[in-house]
Design a protein around this motif. Structure first.
Motif: not given
Length: 367
Positions: A212-233
């Motif tokens: 879970l920490a690994r996935e949340q760390r990846k989310l923090s590196h994504c640009e908020k509002g981008s497609r990758n952000y919602f996919r990682q969220k």
């Protein structure tokens, strides 16, 4: 007695849009009614009796969704108000957030507006929705309401509430010869039983904490509002959902096994919220799910015509010797083995579970 069955539903794109609109209208109406109640009370010190019909003229989009869903919003708000004035500790009703609040609404069965078949369900304002009905529902159960919810991962569920007039499983219990079980809360392993009950170790959050920490760390590196952000969220939400489902499955199976084998179950009436706030044990207490376990066990025992007994939290279950009855004046939390002058040496939590069982037996026989 009421019984709820929760099934996953698979709406189409058009149905998803209408469900999203219903979630939004219910949230909007709740916030609007709460705001008007607060404003009226500040001016006149009186309770405003507002209804959804008062807002439909000013906000015509409310007419596009199920009217019963809006009526239930009023009932939920009135209930929250009553709970606050009856017990201020329950907290004043809060405004619902678009991003953080649970997305759900409730509709009632009126004149056959809700229909349930083998693999689909029909709801007001919606056509038939595909549903995974993984268990059969007896025909004599009467449907009362349906709650549609959306999980953060994007999955939809329908919770069907049925009213049961008679419980054929209820048999009654003879407390003289009842098979009893005592349960004591434990920080590790959730609980300790007075009998030898095999169970796997709980703590599913701890087991998945690194992932879970690994996935949340990846989310923090994504640009908020981008497609990758919602996919990682969505990946983070799925991780949380898996932990929750693992915990719930474990607690359901354990409570079912105990409800089948024992007639009376004794538990300590401890405040789980206060337990999570003291000594920084919040994560461990929440991960164990002991409060949920007690609720599941209670309704399963009630369904079988059996009983759960809550022993007072100030009963000295840990300090009392289960062999001779002697009570120690002091017992440190670090003392994990109970040692008595009578020669009794045993695990501290096991000793407490036996004392809770015997105290419940005394309470039942005393009436």
């Amino acid at each position: 007695m009421n019984m709820a069955y929760r099934f996953r539903i698979y709406p189409t794109r058009e149905q998803e849009n209408l469900l999203a609109k219903t979630f939004g209208c219910c949230r909007f109406l709740y916030n609007q009614m709460l705001s008007d109640k607060i404003r009226e009370y500040e001016v006149s010190k009186k309770m405003l009796r507002n209804t959804p019909a008062m807002y439909k003229k000013e906000y015509p989009f409310l007419k596009e969704v199920d009217a019963l869903a809006l009526a239930n919003v009023q009932l939920h708000l009135e209930k929250a108000y009553r709970n606050f004035f009856r017990d201020p500790k329950s907290g004043f009703p809060k405004f619902k957030s678009k991003h953080r609040s649970r997305k759900s609404y409730t509709t009632n069965l009126v004149n056959g507006n809700v229909q349930v078949e083998d693999y689909r369900i029909k709801l007001p304002k919606l056509t038939w929705i595909r549903m995974k009905k993984h268990r059969d529902i007896p025909e004599k159960y009467r449907l009362k309401s349906v709650t549609v919810s959306m999980e953060p991962s994007g999955k939809y569920y329908a919770s069907l509430l049925y009213e049961i007039s008679d419980c054929e499983n209820q048999t009654g219990v003879d407390y003289e010869d009842a098979k009893m079980l005592g349960i004591d809360y434990a920080m590790r392993g959730m609980a300790v039983f007075s009998e030898n009950i095999k169970k796997e170790d709980a703590g599913y959050f701890r087991k998945s904490e690194e992932r879970l920490a690994r996935e949340q760390r990846k989310l923090s590196h994504c640009e908020k509002g981008s497609r990758n952000y919602f996919r990682q969220k969505n990946r983070v939400a799925l991780c949380h959902e898996k932990i929750r489902n693992q915990r719930r499955d474990f607690l359901h199976k354990l409570s079912r096994r105990i409800a089948d084998e024992y007639d009376v179950v004794a538990v300590e009436d401890i405040d789980m919220k206060a337990m999570s706030q003291c000594m920084h044990f919040g994560k461990s207490v929440m991960d164990n799910g002991y409060g949920m376990f007690r609720e599941l066990l209670e309704y399963k025992l009630k369904w079988e015509g059996k009983k759960i007994v809550r022993v007072d939290r100030f009963f000295p279950s840990s300090k009392k010797c289960c062999k001779c009855g002697r009570v120690k004046k002091e017992l440190k939390l670090s003392d994990r083995v109970y040692i008595c002058a009578c020669g009794n040496q045993m695990d501290r939590d096991l000793n407490a579970a036996i004392n809770i069982r015997e105290e419940a037996r005394r309470m039942l026989l005393a009436g």
